[in-house]
Design a protein around this motif. Structure first.
Motif, PDB file in Angstrom:
ATOM      1  N   ASP A  65      44.174  42.626  41.479  1.00  0.00           N
ATOM      2  CA  ASP A  65      43.671  43.961  41.813  1.00  0.00           C
ATOM      3  C   ASP A  65      43.951  44.343  43.267  1.00  0.00           C
ATOM      4  OD1 ASP A  65      41.944  42.290  43.137  1.00  0.00           O
ATOM      5  OD2 ASP A  65      40.108  43.162  42.330  1.00  0.00           O
ATOM      6  N   SER A 123      37.645  46.909  39.573  1.00  0.00           N
ATOM      7  CA  SER A 123      37.158  45.560  39.855  1.00  0.00           C
ATOM      8  C   SER A 123      36.852  45.359  41.329  1.00  0.00           C
ATOM      9  CB  SER A 123      38.181  44.521  39.398  1.00  0.00           C
ATOM     10  OG  SER A 123      39.438  44.738  40.025  1.00  0.00           O
ATOM     11  N   ALA A 158      36.287  40.482  35.591  1.00  0.00           N
ATOM     12  CA  ALA A 158      37.163  41.179  36.531  1.00  0.00           C
ATOM     13  C   ALA A 158      38.213  40.248  37.117  1.00  0.00           C
ATOM     14  CB  ALA A 158      36.339  41.810  37.654  1.00  0.00           C
ATOM     15  N   GLU A 216      41.433  40.202  34.946  1.00  0.00           N
ATOM     16  CA  GLU A 216      42.129  41.447  34.666  1.00  0.00           C
ATOM     17  C   GLU A 216      43.499  41.471  35.340  1.00  0.00           C
ATOM     18  OE1 GLU A 216      39.379  44.366  36.007  1.00  0.00           O
ATOM     19  OE2 GLU A 216      38.245  44.417  34.128  1.00  0.00           O
TER      20      GLU A 216
END
Length: 412
Positions: free
Chosen positions: A232, A251, A259, A262
């Motif tokens: 992220d 996230s 998260a 991801e």
């Protein structure tokens, strides 16, 4: 045994030093909470033995080791890249400096300073150097959009940039060329995309000024895969003449275990699927991912989807990975958020040293790949004769069968 007030204070100090997180003072009180440490009273408090102290020390050490191991494990899970390690160390250093400033009372406020990116003298259709606006927030001579984009991540974007691909500067507007320029580059990049509402989807008449400009910043390297990848440490953005809108991963504002797993991007050219079919024991699944580049969303419907034809690309206003927000202008509402790409640029960012190292790694990877392909393509006369004898060059398959054999060898 009679204990003087001085002896009690000394014992209390020793116990507090030994067991700092325990309420040792309560040990000097009676069951009802009354103070029994008066000089005139008799106290039954005895100094802890060596065995008791050793037992408490072992317990404290075990608890501390458990916390240390847990923190170390969490660091290993969340430690996505060298950049994130550098950022964490930098944050610790900044926190130390801030505490020193608070002690010295020399600084009351922290001022965010953003450096202007350096394009290294290269031109960009998205950030023309001649563009000037009257704004106190823009440095003299800097393109306002470029500087505002750099504020999204000053540590990486407020540095030296290097142009990796430009459709308007000789690289050609081609998805294949785009993939070739970013494949193997081990560094953060900025993807810039310009276009117009999709003519095949537009409900009305497109005007000349109906332009869209958007992009994607990531600190993860691009790889060709049918699966999502990347942390992220990225964001989507849209641009117009006066502003840059950043759309960050959700996230970043939550710290759940889901998260951490991801992923946010993928690059899936159709040639990759063809190669997988030719390779023995290769997985046939594609996870439903559409061909091209996908960012956010799902494999079948990315938040931002760049098609291989660069036509009928799409940018949605929301998904489950990124914050909500329109990446396209309101003009694209009439084209159902579809747009056609007419210019693309990719820039390597993060500073000169990082760019040099990433380019060297990319060049080395391309040399190794070229050598492997050349070796696979070498077919001596004996192999060709074997192909004739095995009927691969004659009969129903003819030369096409032999071509497929060579192609499979190249892929492998």
């Amino acid at each position: 045994m009679s204990v003087s007030k001085e002896d009690e204070l000394e014992l209390l100090a020793r116990l507090q030093a030994q067991f700092g997180d325990m309420d040792v003072e309560s040990m000097l009180r009676g069951p009802d909470g009354s103070d029994v440490s008066d000089d005139e009273s008799e106290s039954s408090l005895e100094e802890p033995t060596a065995e008791e102290l050793r037992a408490w020390q072992e317990a404290q050490f075990a608890n501390g080791k458990m916390r240390h191991d847990a923190n170390k494990l969490m660091d290993s899970v969340t430690d996505g890249s060298a950049l994130q390690r550098r950022r964490r160390n930098k944050s610790s250093s900044q926190l130390t400096l801030m505490r020193e400033d608070e002690k010295n009372e020399e600084a009351d406020e922290w001022v965010k300073v953003t450096s202007a990116p350096d394009l290294g003298g290269k031109a960009s259709v998205f950030f023309p150097t001649a563009l000037q606006v009257d704004s106190a927030d823009v440095s003299e001579g800097a393109n306002p959009l470029l500087q505002k984009l750099a504020e999204g991540d000053p540590e990486v974007l407020g540095t030296k940039w290097a142009r990796l691909y430009s459709s308007s500067e000789g690289d050609g507007l081609s998805f294949r060329n785009l993939c070739d320029k970013i494949r193997g580059y081990e560094g953060p990049t900025v993807l810039l995309i310009g276009g117009t509402p999709s003519a095949s989807k537009f409900l009305g008449q497109i005007k000349n000024d109906d332009r869209v400009a958007l992009g994607f910043f990531t600190t993860n390297s691009w790889i060709e895969s049918t699966d999502y990848f990347g942390s992220d440490d990225c964001f989507l953005f849209s641009m117009d003449r006066n502003d840059v809108q950043l759309i960050r991963p959700k996230s970043r504002s939550r710290s759940s275990s889901s998260a951490l797993n991801e992923k946010f991007m993928y690059c899936h050219p159709s040639s990759l699927a063809t190669s997988n079919k030719r390779m023995k024991n290769a997985p046939s699944r594609t996870n439903g991912s559409v061909h091209g580049m996908g960012i956010g969303g799902t494999a079948s419907q990315p938040r931002l989807h760049i098609t291989e034809s660069l036509e009928e690309c799409r940018a949605l206003a929301y998904d489950h990975l990124f914050d909500d927000g329109d990446l396209l202008s309101e003009k694209c509402n009439q084209s159902l958020y579809y747009f056609d790409v007419d210019c693309i640029e990719v820039w390597g960012v993060g500073g000169e040293q990082w760019i040099v190292n990433a380019l060297q790694a990319q060049a080395k990877a391309k040399e190794m790949n070229a050598a492997s392909l050349e070796k696979a393509r070498r077919v001596d006369k004996r192999q060709l004769l074997d192909a004739f004898e095995n009927g691969l060059v004659v009969g129903n398959s003819g030369l096409f069968g032999y071509r497929d054999l060579v192609s499979e060898r190249c892929d492998n």
